[in-house]
Design a protein around this motif. Structure first.
Motif, PDB file in Angstrom:
ATOM      1  N   VAL A   1      77.572   4.772  52.112  1.00 17.13           N
ATOM      2  CA  VAL A   1      76.609   4.041  52.244  1.00 17.13           C
ATOM      3  C   VAL A   1      76.703   2.402  52.847  1.00 17.13           C
ATOM      4  O   VAL A   1      78.336   2.559  52.731  1.00 17.13           O
ATOM      5  CB  VAL A   1      76.867   3.689  50.449  1.00 17.13           C
ATOM      6  CG1 VAL A   1      75.597   2.670  49.660  1.00 17.13           C
ATOM      7  CG2 VAL A   1      75.668   5.112  50.206  1.00 17.13           C
ATOM      8  N   ALA A   2      76.104   1.807  52.805  1.00 18.44           N
ATOM      9  CA  ALA A   2      76.089   0.289  53.578  1.00 18.44           C
ATOM     10  C   ALA A   2      74.874  -0.474  52.499  1.00 18.44           C
ATOM     11  O   ALA A   2      73.754  -0.343  52.959  1.00 18.44           O
ATOM     12  CB  ALA A   2      75.996   0.219  54.806  1.00 18.44           C
ATOM     13  N   ASP A   3      75.175  -1.515  52.207  1.00 20.19           N
ATOM     14  CA  ASP A   3      74.464  -2.247  51.877  1.00 20.19           C
ATOM     15  C   ASP A   3      75.228  -4.012  52.769  1.00 20.19           C
ATOM     16  O   ASP A   3      75.610  -4.288  52.506  1.00 20.19           O
ATOM     17  CB  ASP A   3      75.201  -2.526  49.843  1.00 20.19           C
ATOM     18  CG  ASP A   3      74.738  -1.776  49.228  1.00 20.19           C
ATOM     19  OD1 ASP A   3      73.924  -0.957  49.287  1.00 20.19           O
ATOM     20  OD2 ASP A   3      75.776  -1.561  48.080  1.00 20.19           O
ATOM     21  N   PHE A   4      73.250  -4.259  52.946  1.00 27.16           N
ATOM     22  CA  PHE A   4      73.333  -5.191  53.931  1.00 27.16           C
ATOM     23  C   PHE A   4      72.171  -6.954  53.218  1.00 27.16           C
ATOM     24  O   PHE A   4      71.767  -6.378  52.280  1.00 27.16           O
ATOM     25  CB  PHE A   4      72.856  -5.123  55.209  1.00 27.16           C
ATOM     26  CG  PHE A   4      73.857  -3.890  56.253  1.00 27.16           C
ATOM     27  CD1 PHE A   4      74.295  -3.218  55.993  1.00 27.16           C
ATOM     28  CD2 PHE A   4      73.680  -4.952  57.198  1.00 27.16           C
ATOM     29  CE1 PHE A   4      75.237  -2.124  57.357  1.00 27.16           C
ATOM     30  CE2 PHE A   4      75.039  -4.744  58.338  1.00 27.16           C
ATOM     31  CZ  PHE A   4      75.174  -3.459  57.671  1.00 27.16           C
ATOM     32  N   VAL A   5      72.979  -7.240  53.219  1.00 25.21           N
ATOM     33  CA  VAL A   5      71.640  -8.504  52.983  1.00 25.21           C
ATOM     34  C   VAL A   5      71.129  -9.082  54.435  1.00 25.21           C
ATOM     35  O   VAL A   5      72.142  -9.658  54.769  1.00 25.21           O
ATOM     36  CB  VAL A   5      72.051  -9.468  51.974  1.00 25.21           C
ATOM     37  CG1 VAL A   5      71.420 -11.033  52.077  1.00 25.21           C
ATOM     38  CG2 VAL A   5      72.718  -9.067  51.240  1.00 25.21           C
ATOM     39  N   VAL A   6      70.651  -9.531  54.998  1.00 25.41           N
ATOM     40  CA  VAL A   6      70.023 -10.300  56.029  1.00 25.41           C
ATOM     41  C   VAL A   6      68.891 -11.349  56.471  1.00 25.41           C
ATOM     42  O   VAL A   6      67.857 -11.237  55.311  1.00 25.41           O
ATOM     43  CB  VAL A   6      69.374  -8.908  57.518  1.00 25.41           C
ATOM     44  CG1 VAL A   6      68.722  -9.610  58.406  1.00 25.41           C
ATOM     45  CG2 VAL A   6      70.002  -7.824  57.264  1.00 25.41           C
ATOM     46  N   THR A   7      69.356 -12.031  56.077  1.00 33.18           N
ATOM     47  CA  THR A   7      68.393 -13.615  55.917  1.00 33.18           C
ATOM     48  C   THR A   7      67.681 -14.116  57.597  1.00 33.18           C
ATOM     49  O   THR A   7      69.240 -14.284  58.400  1.00 33.18           O
ATOM     50  CB  THR A   7      69.432 -14.902  55.238  1.00 33.18           C
ATOM     51  OG1 THR A   7      70.196 -15.332  55.853  1.00 33.18           O
ATOM     52  CG2 THR A   7      69.135 -13.881  53.934  1.00 33.18           C
ATOM     53  N   GLY A   8      67.114 -14.947  57.672  1.00 30.45           N
ATOM     54  CA  GLY A   8      66.609 -15.678  58.088  1.00 30.45           C
ATOM     55  C   GLY A   8      65.156 -16.481  58.705  1.00 30.45           C
ATOM     56  O   GLY A   8      64.904 -16.141  57.485  1.00 30.45           O
ATOM     57  N   ASP A   9      65.227 -17.623  59.459  1.00 32.24           N
ATOM     58  CA  ASP A   9      64.662 -18.697  58.787  1.00 32.24           C
ATOM     59  C   ASP A   9      63.285 -18.572  59.811  1.00 32.24           C
ATOM     60  O   ASP A   9      63.559 -18.270  61.672  1.00 32.24           O
ATOM     61  CB  ASP A   9      64.263 -19.749  59.034  1.00 32.24           C
ATOM     62  CG  ASP A   9      64.962 -20.267  57.446  1.00 32.24           C
ATOM     63  OD1 ASP A   9      65.371 -19.549  56.818  1.00 32.24           O
ATOM     64  OD2 ASP A   9      66.094 -21.419  57.835  1.00 32.24           O
TER      65      ASP A   9
ATOM     66  N   VAL B   1      51.092 -24.660  53.085  1.00 32.12           N
ATOM     67  CA  VAL B   1      52.545 -23.664  53.508  1.00 32.12           C
ATOM     68  C   VAL B   1      53.149 -24.351  54.385  1.00 32.12           C
ATOM     69  O   VAL B   1      52.937 -24.739  55.555  1.00 32.12           O
ATOM     70  CB  VAL B   1      51.520 -22.374  53.852  1.00 32.12           C
ATOM     71  CG1 VAL B   1      52.551 -21.781  53.423  1.00 32.12           C
ATOM     72  CG2 VAL B   1      50.475 -22.187  52.065  1.00 32.12           C
ATOM     73  N   SER B   2      54.540 -24.228  54.111  1.00 34.50           N
ATOM     74  CA  SER B   2      55.922 -25.221  55.303  1.00 34.50           C
ATOM     75  C   SER B   2      55.327 -23.491  56.574  1.00 34.50           C
ATOM     76  O   SER B   2      54.680 -22.645  56.272  1.00 34.50           O
ATOM     77  CB  SER B   2      56.436 -25.057  54.152  1.00 34.50           C
ATOM     78  OG  SER B   2      57.342 -23.236  54.210  1.00 34.50           O
ATOM     79  N   ASP B   3      56.306 -24.631  57.774  1.00 31.34           N
ATOM     80  CA  ASP B   3      55.863 -23.284  58.495  1.00 31.34           C
ATOM     81  C   ASP B   3      57.123 -22.999  58.188  1.00 31.34           C
ATOM     82  O   ASP B   3      57.077 -21.580  59.393  1.00 31.34           O
ATOM     83  CB  ASP B   3      56.433 -24.780  59.711  1.00 31.34           C
ATOM     84  CG  ASP B   3      56.287 -24.564  61.051  1.00 31.34           C
ATOM     85  OD1 ASP B   3      55.086 -23.231  61.255  1.00 31.34           O
ATOM     86  OD2 ASP B   3      56.695 -24.690  62.439  1.00 31.34           O
ATOM     87  N   THR B   4      58.446 -23.138  57.933  1.00 28.25           N
ATOM     88  CA  THR B   4      59.659 -22.017  58.132  1.00 28.25           C
ATOM     89  C   THR B   4      58.906 -21.327  56.685  1.00 28.25           C
ATOM     90  O   THR B   4      59.060 -22.097  54.968  1.00 28.25           O
ATOM     91  CB  THR B   4      60.504 -23.396  57.438  1.00 28.25           C
ATOM     92  OG1 THR B   4      60.918 -24.042  59.385  1.00 28.25           O
ATOM     93  CG2 THR B   4      61.426 -22.056  57.824  1.00 28.25           C
ATOM     94  N   VAL B   5      59.373 -20.187  57.022  1.00 25.31           N
ATOM     95  CA  VAL B   5      59.273 -18.836  56.184  1.00 25.31           C
ATOM     96  C   VAL B   5      60.847 -18.089  55.934  1.00 25.31           C
ATOM     97  O   VAL B   5      60.771 -17.578  56.844  1.00 25.31           O
ATOM     98  CB  VAL B   5      58.371 -17.825  56.564  1.00 25.31           C
ATOM     99  CG1 VAL B   5      58.102 -16.549  55.467  1.00 25.31           C
ATOM    100  CG2 VAL B   5      57.109 -18.714  56.813  1.00 25.31           C
ATOM    101  N   ARG B   6      61.016 -17.802  54.852  1.00 26.93           N
ATOM    102  CA  ARG B   6      62.570 -17.289  54.784  1.00 26.93           C
ATOM    103  C   ARG B   6      62.427 -16.080  54.528  1.00 26.93           C
ATOM    104  O   ARG B   6      61.766 -15.394  53.967  1.00 26.93           O
ATOM    105  CB  ARG B   6      63.168 -17.783  53.296  1.00 26.93           C
ATOM    106  CG  ARG B   6      64.286 -17.988  53.114  1.00 26.93           C
ATOM    107  CD  ARG B   6      65.302 -18.681  54.093  1.00 26.93           C
ATOM    108  NE  ARG B   6      66.747 -18.148  53.456  1.00 26.93           N
ATOM    109  CZ  ARG B   6      67.569 -18.069  53.955  1.00 26.93           C
ATOM    110  NH1 ARG B   6      68.398 -18.928  55.642  1.00 26.93           N
ATOM    111  NH2 ARG B   6      69.178 -18.480  53.961  1.00 26.93           N
ATOM    112  N   LEU B   7      63.011 -15.310  55.176  1.00 32.86           N
ATOM    113  CA  LEU B   7      63.437 -14.161  54.959  1.00 32.86           C
ATOM    114  C   LEU B   7      64.134 -13.178  55.003  1.00 32.86           C
ATOM    115  O   LEU B   7      65.416 -13.760  55.416  1.00 32.86           O
ATOM    116  CB  LEU B   7      62.691 -12.893  56.388  1.00 32.86           C
ATOM    117  CG  LEU B   7      62.361 -11.934  56.566  1.00 32.86           C
ATOM    118  CD1 LEU B   7      61.148 -11.853  56.286  1.00 32.86           C
ATOM    119  CD2 LEU B   7      62.748 -11.127  58.848  1.00 32.86           C
ATOM    120  N   ALA B   8      64.615 -12.576  53.601  1.00 30.89           N
ATOM    121  CA  ALA B   8      65.546 -12.140  52.906  1.00 30.89           C
ATOM    122  C   ALA B   8      65.329 -10.561  53.109  1.00 30.89           C
ATOM    123  O   ALA B   8      64.456 -10.151  52.499  1.00 30.89           O
ATOM    124  CB  ALA B   8      65.799 -12.666  51.358  1.00 30.89           C
TER     125      ALA B   8
END
Lengths: 184, 205
Positions: free
Chosen positions: B161-169, B184-191
């Motif tokens: 098992v591996a728990d990951f947290v991946v983020t990006g704009d 609506v802002s141009d930047t969308v935060r991905l999580a």
């Protein structure tokens, strides 16, 4: 609350009365337009929602002020010759109107607070009004219906209130006159 | 570290990923192939409105693979396809708006796709994933920040098992989503929070 010692409605009472009437008259169409507006009109929809919330919050505060004035100053004496049942009906309608003027914005506030979308309430579009209850989709659905029902009732009752005032005026009573200007 | 090599037919959406996986995975001896789907994680996003509040949403359907090579992390490869039409928002109207041609245009572009091109190792548990993100048919370079929060062997289930947290704009305008720029802002935060397991076949396969 109201005693009958005052000669007429005071200027603050009259100003509050017409201001509340104008705000309610504005809030209703804004409410209808904002909900009917397609979501694609995102900015306009948001602005109208904030305007509607601002109108509602203002009405709520003004009603409290009006109630305080009524409590302190009382209301003018009833027109002589007004049948007792009409006085009782007028008292009941006024009580219902004041109740609705308080409950409708309150239900609107709670609707906004429990909305799943978590859209903030901004008084005048800039001043954040805290939501004292959290998001709850079930309560949101219920409160939205309650808010609409109360608003509908408020509009109907206010229209009846206005029509009866006009009718009294046409019959020669000074009901409208003393709401528009000071009476001796 | 368990070594896994599988040969199986994968969905067409992963065709490119399979080719790259075969090219990169076969020589590796410490690579683990992880199947990714919504049963093990959440892909969420948030976007600002007027700088006053944030709206959040989810992509509840996605699938893909991660070939994780702990001995040579730069060989790690990711390929994920997201069902854009399944996007979920607090209000149905909001989700419908995102599906419309002003945003994801799911009628013409039902899926979003991310494929990694290289991995930059910042630490044993912290990576930058360089890749290509395709939304509305537009492919743009996209970096994602990945942190391994936990990695262990589940004795009870006999799974790694591996728990990951991946983020990006993400800049939505880069993909042609230019509507409601005031609101609506141009930047969308991905999580992305995901728990990866080895040895589990998705969809009961």
């Amino acid at each position: 609350m109201a005693n009958e010692t005052a000669a007429g409605w005071s200027r603050p009472q009259r100003v509050l009365h017409w201001t509340m009437a104008a705000l309610v008259l504005l809030a209703v169409p804004v409410g209808l337009i904002m909900t009917a507006l397609p979501f694609r009109e995102l900015l306009l929809k948001f602005v109208l929602y904030q305007l509607h919330k601002t109108l509602g919050l203002t009405v709520f505060v003004l009603v409290l002020a009006q109630l305080a004035l009524h409590w302190r100053r009382g209301r003018p004496a009833w027109d002589a010759g007004l049948p007792a049942w009409q006085r009782r009906a007028a008292v009941a309608v006024h009580a219902a109107l004041f109740s609705l003027l308080l409950l409708t914005p309150l239900a609107g506030y709670l609707t906004a607070a429990t909305a799943p979308a978590k859209i903030p309430t901004l008084f005048l579009g800039v001043i954040p009004v805290p939501h004292l209850v959290g998001t709850n989709p079930v309560w949101f659905g219920v409160l939205r219906e309650v808010h609409v029902a109360l608003a509908t009732l408020l509009v109907l009752l206010a229209c009846g209130h206005a029509l009866i005032a006009v009718q009294h005026h046409l019959k020669g009573r000074n009901t409208l006159i003393r709401m528009l200007r000071a009476c001796e | 570290m368990r070594t896994r090599q599988r040969r199986e037919w994968l969905r067409p959406a992963f065709g490119i990923g399979v080719v790259v996986w075969l090219m990169t995975a076969l020589p590796a001896v410490a690579a683990s192939l992880y199947r990714i789907d919504q049963r093990y994680g959440v892909i969420s996003f948030s976007v600002g409105s007027l700088g006053l509040f944030t709206t959040e949403g989810l992509f509840p359907r996605f699938e893909g693979e991660l070939l994780l090579d702990t001995e040579a992390p730069e060989r790690t490869h990711i390929d994920v396809t997201i069902d854009a039409g399944a996007v979920a928002m607090p209000l149905q109207d909001q989700a419908d708006l995102l599906r419309s041609d002003a945003y994801f245009d799911t009628a013409h572009f039902p899926a979003e796709h991310f494929v990694s091109t290289s991995i930059q190792v910042l630490s044993p548990t912290h990576f930058v994933i360089h890749g290509l993100l395709r939304i509305r048919g537009v492919a743009m370079p996209q970096d994602l920040d990945a942190v391994v929060k936990d990695r262990h062997f589940d004795q009870e289930r006999q799974l790694e098992v591996a728990d990951f947290v991946v983020t990006g704009d993400i800049k939505r305008s880069a993909f042609g989503m230019v509507a409601d720029q005031i609101m609506v802002s141009d930047t969308v935060r991905l999580a992305i929070r995901i728990r990866l397991t080895v040895g589990v076949q998705p969809h009961g396969e």
